[in-house]
Design an enzyme around this catalytic site. Structure first.
Site, mmCIF file in Angstrom:
data_model
loop_
_atom_site.group_PDB
_atom_site.id
_atom_site.type_symbol
_atom_site.label_atom_id
_atom_site.label_comp_id
_atom_site.label_asym_id
_atom_site.label_seq_id
_atom_site.Cartn_x
_atom_site.Cartn_y
_atom_site.Cartn_z
ATOM 1 C CG ASP A 1 -46.651 24.591 10.980
ATOM 2 O OD1 ASP A 1 -47.416 23.778 11.531
ATOM 3 O OD2 ASP A 1 -45.539 24.267 10.517
ATOM 4 C CG ASP B 1 -45.600 12.489 14.220
ATOM 5 O OD1 ASP B 1 -45.541 12.045 15.389
ATOM 6 O OD2 ASP B 1 -46.100 13.582 13.941
ATOM 7 C CD GLU C 1 -44.178 21.144 9.681
ATOM 8 O OE1 GLU C 1 -45.230 21.785 9.844
ATOM 9 O OE2 GLU C 1 -43.284 21.093 10.546
ATOM 10 C CG HIS D 1 -47.608 20.441 12.149
ATOM 11 N ND1 HIS D 1 -46.394 21.039 12.429
ATOM 12 C CD2 HIS D 1 -48.014 19.890 13.318
ATOM 13 C CE1 HIS D 1 -46.089 20.836 13.694
ATOM 14 N NE2 HIS D 1 -47.061 20.151 14.264
HETATM 15 P P1 PGA Z 1 -48.051 20.421 21.019
HETATM 16 O O1 PGA Z 1 -47.755 19.955 19.536
HETATM 17 O O2 PGA Z 1 -49.177 19.581 21.507
HETATM 18 O O3 PGA Z 1 -46.773 20.155 21.765
HETATM 19 O O4 PGA Z 1 -48.402 21.866 20.960
HETATM 20 C C1 PGA Z 1 -48.828 19.707 18.679
HETATM 21 C C2 PGA Z 1 -48.302 19.380 17.312
HETATM 22 O O5 PGA Z 1 -47.245 19.884 16.918
HETATM 23 O O6 PGA Z 1 -48.971 18.609 16.605
#
Ligand code: PGA
Length: 259
Positions: free
Chosen positions: A137, A66, A144, A139
């Site tokens: 959450d 992304d 999302e 994702h």
């Molecule tokens: P993080 O993010 O590794 O910084 O916890 C993971 C994500 O949001 O996919």
């Protein structure tokens, strides 16, 4: 899904690095790369393995999951810049600048950029191993809750929770976190031949419980991984703390890795 539960984040990163290093010598290898904090120990290991002559991604291509829409080209948190720093700069992992693909979300039409990105993954022959993190959450990529479980690369809006979680990269100021992104869709991610998801820390325990033991639902987008035939979930103990069948997963992992 295949669940590996490790004592520390470093142990989980060791396993992820081993999976990639063992696989990447295939000519035309395509690696799907993730940003966020979780994969950083993995990238450290890939750089070290390259420096030690044990791994070389110079013949590989990489596709990011992304990119933020509308972020400044030279912003250090632009995912292209993050990945150049982690994988390409100063010899990095051997991966070249030209072989690192990220959605072109800076200018013009992000919807067109999303479509072109999806096509470029297909043209490269698809992703061999997709590295994934997971949001609190649920994702993966920036898919999302509430979206299509079969989406293609698309333009999405970040949830308040994700923007709060990512504010630490933007001077702890949520207002500086972009509101939109281009993300590989869940359908796109699911086409990778292998998925390797890393999750560490207690803040991920709910998302990991849903991912592994919850019902498949757009409420927790990562649960679509239950439909993949070759998905590996590597977690540390705090992230695994809410798994009802943790003992079984440990026994199964041990049995398969002794075989
Ligand atoms: P993080 O993010 O590794 O910084 O916890 C993971 C994500 O949001 O996919």
């Amino acid at each position: 899904m295949h669940i590996g539960i490790f004592a520390t984040p470093d142990d989980a990163a060791d396993e992820a690095a081993k999976i990639i290093i063992d696989a990447h010598t295939r000519p035309g290898f395509v690696l799907g790369v993730a940003t966020g904090s979780t994969p950083l120990p993995l990238y450290t290991r890939l750089r070290k393995a390259h420096a030690d002559g044990k791994s070389d991604l110079s013949g590989a291509q990489a596709f990011a999951l992304d990119e933020y829409v509308g972020i400044a080209a030279d912003h250090p948190e632009r995912y292209r810049n993050v990945l150049l720093t982690e994988l390409v700069k100063d010899g990095g992992t051997g991966l070249t600048d030209e072989a690192l693909h990220t959605p072109n979300a800076l200018t013009g039409d992000p919807y067109k950029a999303a479509e072109e990105y999806d096509a470029s993954i297909r043209e490269a022959g698809g992703v061999d191993i997709q590295i994934l993190g997971i949001g609190a959450d649920g994702h993966i990529g920036f898919n999302e809750p509430g979206g299509s479980l079969t989406s293609r690369t698309n333009v999405g809006a970040l949830t308040e929770q994700t923007r709060r979680d990512n504010a630490r990269f933007f001077d702890d100021d949520i207002d500086k976190v972009p509101t939109q992104c281009v993300t590989q869709g869940l359908g796109t991610i699911m086409e990778a031949r292998q998925l390797v998801l890393l999750a560490t820390g207690a803040a991920k325990a709910d998302a990991v419980r849903e991912l592994v033991e919850g019902g498949i639902s757009a409420r927790w987008p990562a649960t679509i991984m239950q439909m993949h035939t070759n998905a590996i979930v590597l977690v540390d103990e705090p992230a695994a703390a809410k798994l009802e069948l943790a003992d079984y997963y440990k026994a199964q992992w041990k049995a398969l890795h002794q075989a």
